[in-house]
Design an enzyme around this catalytic site. Structure first.
Site, PDB file in Angstrom:
ATOM      1  N   LYS B 112       0.867  -1.182   0.000  1.00  0.00           N
ATOM      2  CA  LYS B 112       0.000   0.000   0.000  1.00  0.00           C
ATOM      3  C   LYS B 112       0.900   1.228   0.000  1.00  0.00           C
ATOM      4  O   LYS B 112       1.662   1.460   0.934  1.00  0.00           O
ATOM      5  CB  LYS B 112      -0.902   0.021   1.233  1.00  0.00           C
ATOM      6  N   GLY B 173      -8.277   8.704   9.902  1.00  0.00           N
ATOM      7  CA  GLY B 173      -8.504   8.742  11.344  1.00  0.00           C
ATOM      8  C   GLY B 173      -9.582   9.713  11.793  1.00  0.00           C
ATOM      9  O   GLY B 173      -9.820   9.881  12.979  1.00  0.00           O
ATOM     10  N   ALA B 199      -9.736   5.165   4.391  1.00  0.00           N
ATOM     11  CA  ALA B 199      -9.672   6.309   5.304  1.00  0.00           C
ATOM     12  C   ALA B 199     -10.987   7.075   5.367  1.00  0.00           C
ATOM     13  O   ALA B 199     -11.630   7.328   4.355  1.00  0.00           O
ATOM     14  CB  ALA B 199      -8.568   7.289   4.932  1.00  0.00           C
ATOM     15  N   GLY B 200     -11.358   7.428   6.588  1.00  0.00           N
ATOM     16  CA  GLY B 200     -12.499   8.301   6.812  1.00  0.00           C
ATOM     17  C   GLY B 200     -13.752   7.614   7.309  1.00  0.00           C
ATOM     18  O   GLY B 200     -14.664   8.260   7.807  1.00  0.00           O
ATOM     19  N   ASN B 221      -9.006   1.230   9.704  1.00  0.00           N
ATOM     20  CA  ASN B 221      -8.284   0.839  10.906  1.00  0.00           C
ATOM     21  C   ASN B 221      -8.912   1.510  12.128  1.00  0.00           C
ATOM     22  O   ASN B 221      -9.491   0.851  12.982  1.00  0.00           O
ATOM     23  CB  ASN B 221      -6.803   1.227  10.780  1.00  0.00           C
ATOM     24  N   THR B 222      -8.852   2.850  12.170  1.00  0.00           N
ATOM     25  CA  THR B 222      -9.295   3.571  13.364  1.00  0.00           C
ATOM     26  C   THR B 222     -10.758   3.304  13.714  1.00  0.00           C
ATOM     27  O   THR B 222     -11.097   3.205  14.894  1.00  0.00           O
ATOM     28  CB  THR B 222      -9.075   5.083  13.167  1.00  0.00           C
TER      29      THR B 222
END
Lengths: 77, 270
Positions: B112, B173, B199-200, B221-222
């Site tokens: 990535k 995040g 993301a987001g 992830n987050t």
């Protein structure tokens, strides 16, 4: 002999191979990847690779990560 | 579209194909920010993800060599690792990181690519990302690229040979959800390689929306790691991605302004 290991100066009384350095640092057993002076040294060559004075050695491994890791990329600090 | 809603009951008939390899799960997860390695492993298992991102970092000299190791908790025999270049702010660092990852993971070439341009927004630096992608592709890497939600840029990455294009939905995040669904839609319509929102995403409905827009997958992830109960959220995300995918394949009803009864009007008793 002076080696810059992950950005930190280390001094050794005698010349040594990369494999020996890893052993000294307790990294012999870990799954790692190595750069010396920005060149990757494949695992198969660690035993034969003779370090020189002022070599910059980077030792990296895999950690949990997605994005936004605060740590810097290898070589930058 | 070859796959219909009727045939999609089993995930194996609707795989996500990246660089020629089929994956039953369309949810990709990061492995950072968890409390400990045990929680990481349990959350990843609950998510059903088969591709997990890992970061490449300097070893702490003198640390306990018996410390729980990511490569042991999530064995490479069970998961496809996706080493990332998170934390890189220029092409050179990103390329170095990928090459170290390839050495570390015995020739593994799926990566990535993420080159950031702003510490505050964590938006990608597109010129540097393009430069790194070109070098990596030439060097034999299979590049999944993190980018902004610009359809022109997304197409450029696909045309140059990236194996997947991964636009952000909102800053990394932030958990703000899909801020610009129309751009994601444009990107999906033009796609020649898998498009994954990266993301987001903040909660399960965001992941479902991404999939309903036609994305091929979601990377997060987050949203999982920072949930009060990460393992439960991982399971919710798995269901959301599956539900969103099925809804996309099923094809939603047209929107109407006024009501439309779903019971027959004939035969009422009044």
């Amino acid at each position: 002999m002076k080696i810059i290991l992950n950005g930190q100066e280390k001094n050794f009384a005698t010349p040594m191979t990369l494999a020996r350095l890893l052993q000294e640092m307790g990294l012999g057993e870990r799954r790692i990847a190595i750069e010396v002076n920005r060149e990757i040294i494949p695992r198969s060559q660690h035993g034969a690779f003779e370090l020189k004075d002022n070599d910059r050695v980077e030792v990296v491994f895999a950690i949990g990560g997605g994005s936004r890791q605060m740590a810097v990329a290898p070589g930058r600090r | 579209m070859a796959v219909t809603a009727e045939t999609i009951r089993s995930a194996s008939v609707d795989p996500l194909i990246i660089a020629g390899k089929a994956y039953a799960s369309r949810l990709l997860v990061g492995t950072g920010k968890y409390k400990d390695m045990n929680e990481t492993r349990r959350a990843v298992e609950a998510s059903g993800a088969q591709i997990v991102t890992v970061a490449i970092r300097r070893t702490n000299i003198g640390q306990n060599p018996n410390e729980a190791n990511l490569l042991d908790a999530l064995p490479q025999s069970q998961y496809t690792y996706l080493p990332n270049t998170a934390g890189c702010y220029n092409a050179e660092d990103a390329v170095r990181t990928c090459r170290l990852a390839r050495e570390l993971l015995d020739g593994h070439d799926l990566v990535k690519l993420e080159v950031l341009g702003s510490e505050k927004t964590l938006y990608p630096d597109i010129p540097q990302t393009l430069k790194a992608a070109e070098i990596l592709i030439k060097d034999g890497f299979k590049v999944m690229v993190y980018t902004n939600d610009d359809p022109v840029v997304a197409k450029r990455f696909a045309d140059m040979g990236c194996v997947a294009v991964m636009p952000l939905a909102a800053p990394i995040g932030s958990g703000l959800g899909i801020r610009n669904p129309y751009n994601i839609r444009f990107i999906v319509e033009e796609a020649t390689v898998p498009i994954l929102v990266d993301a987001g995403v903040g909660t399960a409905s965001d992941a479902a929306v991404a999939m309903e827009l036609g994305c091929d997958g979601v990377l997060m992830n987050t949203a999982i790691a920072a949930a009060r109960n990460p393992v439960l959220m991982a399971q919710a995300m798995r269901k959301a991605v599956e539900a969103g995918r099925e809804a996309y394949l099923a094809g939603r009803m047209p929107r109407k302004l006024y009501g439309s009864p779903s019971s027959p009007l004939g035969g009422t008793i009044f």
